[in-house]
Design a protein around this motif. Structure first.
Motif: not given
Length: 89
Positions: A1-26
């Protein structure tokens, strides 16, 4: 759960490239066995801050410099108070 919160926080900051960064993190996290939160903290700590004189330091180093600066200011105030006190005797 905590990991998802961190990922969502990162995604909000990254905007349109969030899905790419999300995939890289995972992928990175699963390959090397590191949580997305740890990766986020590493990246956050490695970001640079430009000082007034133009030099760059990491945000971690900047925080350390701020703490040291505050400590030195406090020590200076103590020394000033001691000098005034000693000067009265």
């Amino acid at each position: 759960m905590m990991e998802m919160l961190v990922i969502n926080k990162i995604a909000l900051k990254l905007g349109p490239f969030a899905i790419h960064w999300y995939a890289i993190l995972i992928v990175t996290g699963s390959v090397i066995g590191v949580s997305p939160a740890a990766i986020h903290n590493w990246v956050k700590g490695a970001k640079s801050v430009e000082l007034e004189d133009g030099t760059e330091v990491t945000s971690k180093e900047f925080k350390q410099l701020q703490k040291e600066n505050q400590r030195l200011k406090e020590e200076l105030e103590i020394l000033k108070a001691a000098a005034v006190s000693l000067g009265k005797h």
